[in-house]
Write a protein that holds these residues in place. Structure first.
Motif, mmCIF file in Angstrom:
data_model
loop_
_atom_site.group_PDB
_atom_site.id
_atom_site.type_symbol
_atom_site.label_atom_id
_atom_site.label_comp_id
_atom_site.label_asym_id
_atom_site.label_seq_id
_atom_site.Cartn_x
_atom_site.Cartn_y
_atom_site.Cartn_z
ATOM 1 N N UNK A 296 51.760 74.988 33.829
ATOM 2 C CA UNK A 296 51.381 73.572 33.895
ATOM 3 C C UNK A 296 50.126 73.347 34.742
ATOM 4 N N UNK A 297 50.045 74.052 35.870
ATOM 5 C CA UNK A 297 48.897 73.853 36.759
ATOM 6 C C UNK A 297 47.599 74.248 36.063
ATOM 7 N N UNK A 298 47.636 75.388 35.387
ATOM 8 C CA UNK A 298 46.431 75.866 34.723
ATOM 9 C C UNK A 298 46.070 74.957 33.530
ATOM 10 N N UNK A 299 47.086 74.523 32.790
ATOM 11 C CA UNK A 299 46.843 73.628 31.649
ATOM 12 C C UNK A 299 46.211 72.329 32.142
ATOM 13 N N UNK A 300 46.730 71.825 33.254
ATOM 14 C CA UNK A 300 46.211 70.568 33.826
ATOM 15 C C UNK A 300 44.756 70.749 34.263
ATOM 16 N N UNK A 301 44.444 71.895 34.861
ATOM 17 C CA UNK A 301 43.070 72.075 35.336
ATOM 18 C C UNK A 301 42.100 72.179 34.149
ATOM 19 N N UNK A 302 42.565 72.707 33.019
ATOM 20 C CA UNK A 302 41.705 72.733 31.827
ATOM 21 C C UNK A 302 41.488 71.322 31.283
ATOM 22 N N UNK A 303 42.531 70.495 31.349
ATOM 23 C CA UNK A 303 42.364 69.100 30.910
ATOM 24 C C UNK A 303 41.297 68.419 31.767
ATOM 25 N N UNK A 304 41.341 68.655 33.080
ATOM 26 C CA UNK A 304 40.336 68.061 33.973
ATOM 27 C C UNK A 304 38.925 68.492 33.579
ATOM 28 N N UNK A 305 38.778 69.777 33.217
ATOM 29 C CA UNK A 305 37.459 70.289 32.803
ATOM 30 C C UNK A 305 37.013 69.584 31.512
ATOM 31 N N UNK A 306 37.935 69.486 30.539
ATOM 32 C CA UNK A 306 37.642 68.796 29.259
ATOM 33 C C UNK A 306 37.156 67.381 29.512
ATOM 34 N N UNK A 307 37.949 66.659 30.276
ATOM 35 C CA UNK A 307 37.706 65.223 30.441
ATOM 36 C C UNK A 307 36.392 64.989 31.190
ATOM 37 N N UNK A 308 36.160 65.795 32.212
ATOM 38 C CA UNK A 308 34.926 65.671 32.997
ATOM 39 C C UNK A 308 33.704 65.908 32.104
ATOM 40 N N UNK A 309 33.734 66.989 31.297
ATOM 41 C CA UNK A 309 32.589 67.307 30.438
ATOM 42 C C UNK A 309 32.411 66.275 29.328
ATOM 43 N N UNK A 310 33.530 65.782 28.763
ATOM 44 C CA UNK A 310 33.461 64.722 27.744
ATOM 45 C C UNK A 310 32.775 63.478 28.302
ATOM 46 N N UNK A 311 33.216 63.083 29.482
ATOM 47 C CA UNK A 311 32.661 61.898 30.154
ATOM 48 C C UNK A 311 31.166 62.049 30.370
ATOM 49 N N UNK A 312 30.769 63.211 30.920
ATOM 50 C CA UNK A 312 29.354 63.423 31.231
ATOM 51 C C UNK A 312 28.524 63.445 29.946
ATOM 52 N N UNK A 313 29.028 64.099 28.906
ATOM 53 C CA UNK A 313 28.284 64.169 27.636
ATOM 54 C C UNK A 313 28.104 62.763 27.060
ATOM 55 N N UNK A 314 29.147 61.948 27.164
ATOM 56 C CA UNK A 314 29.067 60.585 26.625
ATOM 57 C C UNK A 314 28.065 59.752 27.423
ATOM 58 N N UNK A 315 28.144 59.861 28.747
ATOM 59 C CA UNK A 315 27.242 59.067 29.594
ATOM 60 C C UNK A 315 25.785 59.476 29.404
ATOM 61 N N UNK A 316 25.547 60.774 29.272
ATOM 62 C CA UNK A 316 24.174 61.272 29.089
ATOM 63 C C UNK A 316 23.658 60.930 27.687
ATOM 64 N N UNK A 317 24.579 60.863 26.733
ATOM 65 C CA UNK A 317 24.179 60.519 25.359
ATOM 66 C C UNK A 317 23.948 61.733 24.472
#
Ligand SMILES: [Zn+2]
Length: 415
Positions: A296-317
């Motif tokens: 669970x801990x490792x799965x959660x940390x991958x979700x954090x990586x996904x979400x962070x990169x998705x957010x940044x890609x969207x904001x940057x355009x």
């Protein structure tokens, strides 16, 4: 033949031709170009393509009417990263086992089942991105084209082109060709060119490369691939698991997209925006990472990586196209249901639903090179049309409420 009978035949054929018109009454209509939902639109379809779209169209008595007045009508969805012939064991992800225990025939049978699931659930186009044994998908595409089975339009990568070793690890030297089942070793410009030509010969319509898992391609390698693929009108898309130099090489080499790119930094995302490189983020959700066998801990940390990169890609355009990359079905869920778990991450990243839909339609079509044929509902486009019970702009999860699917003017599903 008498004049009268000729006239009769002509009359009958004219009537038949007219009756081929299908009219869809769309209570709500998603305009993928603007990302807005329009009300009370009509779509007239003839010979598999859209003849007209508008609010008050002239209709004829012979039109077949499909009444979707209470539904949300959208262009058919697209998933730009699927592996329809693969299914690994839940929490026991072992490619080596699969390669020796599953024949090409089994892979093709599975792929045809998953292809139908995609179509029935609103995905009228998918990009099959490799790991399909010995070109198993090529036969699925043939069977769909021959009308033997039903499935989406498949943009197809064939075997994955990679530096020596494919994506394998730990294979002993006696079995150095083990990975040839799904990969082509290509370490020189000549080998890259030959691998592309081989894939094209067996039916590829997109070129997939992998960099960074074993060897790393330099900018020139990517440029050679892009220029060779271009001769056949194909694009090159490249798996880069994280980021780093291998990602920069892919962007500067002119590839159409980076697949995954979990570790792309803001400079790289900006560079992708400037160069028009797509991101197909394949943002696996918690359950998908857990299915890989992670705790669970490792799965959660991958979700954090996904979400962070998705957010940044969207904001940057950075341009994005929707892709799921699911190779393990979750317990009790089919392949599409397992794939759509990724929406949890898009929601956590607070990406607007209208933009997610664009990533699944107009943006995806642009990446796949079919933007003049599919991805929006406008005149002369293929009639790839779906309808949902609920409004996807209120909650993107509404794309799980498919009630109607039409592919190239033919009704596949009408609940
Ligand atoms: Zn993948």
């Amino acid at each position: 033949m008498t004049k009268i009978s000729i006239t009769l035949i002509l009359l009958i054929s004219t009537l038949t031709a007219q009756s081929q018109n299908t009219l869809i009454k769309a209570g709500h209509f998603f305009d993928a170009r603007s990302g807005k939902m329009l009300d009370n639109q009509m779509i007239i379809i003839k010979d598999g393509k859209i003849k007209e779209v508008g609010a008050n169209l002239k209709t004829t008595k012979t039109d077949t009417i499909i009444d979707l007045s209470n539904s949300y009508v959208l262009p058919g969805l697209m998933d730009c990263h699927v592996h329809i012939t693969s299914n690994l064991s839940f929490r026991k992800r072992n490619w080596n086992d699969v390669d020796v225990t599953e024949s090409n025939a089994l892979r093709a049978i599975r792929g045809s089942v998953f292809a139908k699931q995609f179509l029935d659930n609103g995905f009228t186009t998918i990009k099959e991105i490799g790991n399909d044994a010995n070109y198993a998908t090529a036969d699925i595409i043939k069977a769909i084209k021959n009308g033997l089975i039903q499935g989406p339009t498949i943009i197809y990568a064939g075997k994955i082109i990679a530096p020596y070793g494919g994506q394998s690890s730990g294979v002993n030297p006696e079995h150095e060709h083990f990975w040839d089942w799904e990969y082509i070793d290509a370490d020189t410009h000549e080998e890259i060119i030959k691998a592309i030509r081989k894939n094209v010969y067996y039916g590829a319509t997109v070129i997939k490369m992998v960099t960074g898992d074993n060897g790393i391609y330099d900018i020139e390698d990517i440029k050679v691939a892009v220029s060779e693929a271009k001769k056949y009108g194909l694009k090159v898309t490249v798996h880069v698991k994280m980021g780093g130099q291998e990602a920069t090489n892919v962007i500067l080499g002119g590839a159409a997209a980076i697949e995954h790119g979990f570790g792309l930094d803001n400079t790289q995302l900006q560079l992708m925006k400037d160069k028009g490189t797509f991101l197909v983020g394949t943002d696996l959700a918690f359950d998908n990472w857990y299915a890989y066998g992670f705790d669970s801990t490792r799965a959660k940390s991958w979700v954090d990586i996904d979400v962070d990169r998705l957010k940044r890609a969207y904001e940057i355009g950075t341009k994005m196209a929707f892709g799921t990359d699911i190779v393990i079905n979750l317990p009790g869920l089919n392949r599409v249901q397992s794939s759509l778990k990724v929406l949890e991450n898009w929601k956590l990243a607070r990406i607007p639903a209208s933009y997610i839909l664009q990533c699944m339609t107009i943006n995806a079509a642009e990446l796949l090179g079919i933007e003049k044929e599919r991805g929006i509902l406008e005149q002369l486009y293929y009639a790839d049309i779906i309808a949902l019970k609920n409004n996807p702009l209120d909650d993107i999860e509404a794309i799980k409420t498919v009630q109607f699917v039409m592919k190239e003017g033919k009704v596949v599903r009408l609940d």
